[in-house]
Design a protein around this motif. Structure first.
Motif, PDB file in Angstrom:
ATOM      1  N   CYS A 191       0.435  -0.902  -0.309  1.00 37.99           N
ATOM      2  CA  CYS A 191       0.149  -0.121   0.104  1.00 37.99           C
ATOM      3  C   CYS A 191       0.780   0.966   0.376  1.00 37.99           C
ATOM      4  O   CYS A 191       0.636   2.157  -0.466  1.00 37.99           O
ATOM      5  N   LEU A 192       2.452   1.008   1.161  1.00 34.98           N
ATOM      6  CA  LEU A 192       2.636   2.243   0.843  1.00 34.98           C
ATOM      7  C   LEU A 192       2.964   2.742  -0.532  1.00 34.98           C
ATOM      8  O   LEU A 192       3.655   3.773  -0.939  1.00 34.98           O
ATOM      9  N   SER A 193       4.202   1.639  -1.204  1.00 33.14           N
ATOM     10  CA  SER A 193       4.041   1.931  -2.200  1.00 33.14           C
ATOM     11  C   SER A 193       3.975   2.410  -3.124  1.00 33.14           C
ATOM     12  O   SER A 193       3.777   2.956  -4.030  1.00 33.14           O
ATOM     13  N   TRP A 194       1.941   1.701  -3.359  1.00 31.10           N
ATOM     14  CA  TRP A 194       1.329   2.281  -4.300  1.00 31.10           C
ATOM     15  C   TRP A 194       1.407   3.912  -4.051  1.00 31.10           C
ATOM     16  O   TRP A 194       0.875   4.838  -4.882  1.00 31.10           O
ATOM     17  N   ALA A 195       1.180   4.316  -2.854  1.00 28.92           N
ATOM     18  CA  ALA A 195       0.949   5.614  -2.260  1.00 28.92           C
ATOM     19  C   ALA A 195       1.886   6.514  -3.017  1.00 28.92           C
ATOM     20  O   ALA A 195       2.515   7.541  -3.031  1.00 28.92           O
ATOM     21  N   SER A 196       3.060   5.870  -2.532  1.00 32.84           N
ATOM     22  CA  SER A 196       4.203   6.991  -3.560  1.00 32.84           C
ATOM     23  C   SER A 196       4.382   6.563  -4.778  1.00 32.84           C
ATOM     24  O   SER A 196       4.978   7.996  -5.183  1.00 32.84           O
ATOM     25  N   ALA A 197       3.314   5.894  -5.316  1.00 30.04           N
ATOM     26  CA  ALA A 197       3.549   6.464  -7.054  1.00 30.04           C
ATOM     27  C   ALA A 197       2.247   6.981  -7.511  1.00 30.04           C
ATOM     28  O   ALA A 197       2.162   7.100  -8.725  1.00 30.04           O
ATOM     29  N   GLY A 198       1.282   7.579  -5.991  1.00 34.69           N
ATOM     30  CA  GLY A 198      -0.021   8.771  -6.668  1.00 34.69           C
ATOM     31  C   GLY A 198      -0.782   8.100  -6.617  1.00 34.69           C
ATOM     32  O   GLY A 198      -2.135   9.030  -6.743  1.00 34.69           O
ATOM     33  N   LYS A 199      -1.398   6.359  -6.469  1.00 33.48           N
ATOM     34  CA  LYS A 199      -2.452   6.023  -6.562  1.00 33.48           C
ATOM     35  C   LYS A 199      -2.912   6.534  -5.469  1.00 33.48           C
ATOM     36  O   LYS A 199      -2.764   6.517  -3.933  1.00 33.48           O
ATOM     37  N   THR A 200      -4.457   6.551  -5.310  1.00 31.72           N
ATOM     38  CA  THR A 200      -5.443   6.906  -4.258  1.00 31.72           C
ATOM     39  C   THR A 200      -5.403   5.456  -4.029  1.00 31.72           C
ATOM     40  O   THR A 200      -5.395   4.686  -4.652  1.00 31.72           O
ATOM     41  N   SER A 201      -6.417   6.040  -2.863  1.00 32.60           N
ATOM     42  CA  SER A 201      -7.434   4.860  -1.866  1.00 32.60           C
ATOM     43  C   SER A 201      -8.280   3.595  -2.669  1.00 32.60           C
ATOM     44  O   SER A 201      -8.051   2.543  -3.096  1.00 32.60           O
ATOM     45  N   VAL A 202      -8.631   4.839  -3.704  1.00 33.71           N
ATOM     46  CA  VAL A 202      -9.646   3.662  -4.288  1.00 33.71           C
ATOM     47  C   VAL A 202      -8.997   2.991  -5.819  1.00 33.71           C
ATOM     48  O   VAL A 202      -9.853   2.022  -5.598  1.00 33.71           O
ATOM     49  N   GLU A 203      -8.114   3.379  -6.339  1.00 37.51           N
ATOM     50  CA  GLU A 203      -7.297   2.812  -7.138  1.00 37.51           C
ATOM     51  C   GLU A 203      -6.369   1.802  -6.560  1.00 37.51           C
ATOM     52  O   GLU A 203      -6.127   0.542  -7.023  1.00 37.51           O
ATOM     53  N   MET A 204      -5.912   2.247  -5.534  1.00 33.26           N
ATOM     54  CA  MET A 204      -5.166   0.851  -5.131  1.00 33.26           C
ATOM     55  C   MET A 204      -6.271  -0.392  -4.521  1.00 33.26           C
ATOM     56  O   MET A 204      -5.617  -1.253  -4.888  1.00 33.26           O
ATOM     57  N   SER A 205      -7.027   0.016  -3.894  1.00 30.36           N
ATOM     58  CA  SER A 205      -7.886  -1.200  -3.984  1.00 30.36           C
ATOM     59  C   SER A 205      -8.379  -1.720  -4.571  1.00 30.36           C
ATOM     60  O   SER A 205      -8.670  -3.122  -4.973  1.00 30.36           O
ATOM     61  N   GLU A 206      -8.313  -1.328  -6.129  1.00 31.41           N
ATOM     62  CA  GLU A 206      -8.808  -2.227  -7.501  1.00 31.41           C
ATOM     63  C   GLU A 206      -7.331  -2.562  -7.709  1.00 31.41           C
ATOM     64  O   GLU A 206      -7.721  -4.103  -8.349  1.00 31.41           O
ATOM     65  N   ILE A 207      -6.412  -2.267  -7.362  1.00 29.38           N
ATOM     66  CA  ILE A 207      -4.899  -3.365  -8.330  1.00 29.38           C
ATOM     67  C   ILE A 207      -5.140  -4.296  -7.064  1.00 29.38           C
ATOM     68  O   ILE A 207      -4.535  -4.806  -7.590  1.00 29.38           O
ATOM     69  N   LEU A 208      -5.428  -4.084  -5.745  1.00 28.66           N
ATOM     70  CA  LEU A 208      -4.830  -5.501  -4.987  1.00 28.66           C
ATOM     71  C   LEU A 208      -6.244  -6.172  -4.941  1.00 28.66           C
ATOM     72  O   LEU A 208      -6.047  -7.430  -3.900  1.00 28.66           O
ATOM     73  N   GLY A 209      -6.923  -5.752  -5.000  1.00 32.31           N
ATOM     74  CA  GLY A 209      -8.191  -6.122  -4.938  1.00 32.31           C
ATOM     75  C   GLY A 209      -8.840  -6.513  -3.530  1.00 32.31           C
ATOM     76  O   GLY A 209      -9.299  -7.921  -3.043  1.00 32.31           O
TER      77      GLY A 209
END
Length: 245
Positions: A191-209
């Motif tokens: 989650c921190l890695s995706w946050a560092s890439a500028g992803k929002t929580s909504v986008e992370m939820s889709e990426i990580l399932g």
């Protein structure tokens, strides 16, 4: 004023005078700072590492603060660290100084004086003072107090300046002692890695399932483990600690 200072000083010395073993935790530090804020008629405190010339945000330099998280996020989103007269002063001088958000920000050359002054006024932190500090290793920081009260008199400036180095040194030492014990789970690191890439929580939820709630849970837990005030600072600390590539 004398009675108030002696009371604060006595409590401060009882808590801090015997060194790190007497502190217990950063919660003790925060409680002491909250007490100082109330006794001197301020609204909030800020303890930071002085941002380097290459710093691109303010949040990653914050050690402890009672500033609202929304204020820090707005400050960074507006890029107010660039051209900040306060940050520039801290980089060049070790002398304590007062600030007034309106007058101080008039010295900005980036056209953001009104934005900066309005932000501090909106959160009731328009006036206050910064007290530069350093530890034995040469790391530079500052302790600040802000509110809406009248300017500090010379005695008050001296009283608060006497506390700055001790508080800064103790917090830095506590964090150095804990640094090797920080352990993040695989999901927290993801989650921190995706946050560092500028992803929002909504986008992370889709990426990580995962659900958005679960993503925020992992981010909040990682932020607490890293002693960060928000996810931006958590990412910066995780990178510095070698937990993220």
């Amino acid at each position: 004023m004398a009675d108030r200072f002696h009371t604060t000083s006595a409590k401060f010395q009882n808590r801090w005078g015997t060194g790190l073993s007497a502190l217990g935790s950063e919660e003790d530090v925060a409680e002491t700072l909250d007490d100082i804020v109330k006794r001197y008629g301020f609204r909030g405190y800020l303890l930071i590492n002085v941002p380097s010339e290459t710093s691109t945000d303010f949040s990653s330099n914050v050690l402890l603060t009672s500033w609202p998280g929304e204020m820090l996020e707005t400050y960074d989103h507006a890029g107010l660290i660039f051209g900040s007269p306060v940050v520039e002063h801290l980089r060049q001088s070790t002398t304590p100084f007062a600030y007034d958000a309106d007058r101080t920000n008039r010295r900005r050359a980036d056209g953001k004086a009104a934005i900066a002054a309005s932000l501090f006024e909106r959160h009731g932190l328009s006036r206050g003072a910064y007290f530069p500090a350093h530890n034995s290793a040469g790391l530079r920081g500052a302790l600040a107090f802000g509110g809406m009260r009248e300017a500090l008199n010379p005695r008050e400036m001296a009283e608060l300046n006497a506390m700055a180095n001790l508080i800064f040194t103790e917090v830095v030492d506590m964090r150095a002692g804990r640094r090797q014990n920080v352990s993040l789970s695989r999901r927290e690191i993801e989650c921190l890695s995706w946050a560092s890439a500028g992803k929002t929580s909504v986008e992370m939820s889709e990426i990580l399932g995962l659900s958005e709630y679960t993503v925020n849970h992992y981010l909040n837990r990682a932020t607490r483990k890293l002693d960060a005030v928000n996810r931006v600072q958590a990412v910066a600390k995780a990178i510095r600690a070698g937990l993220l590539n």
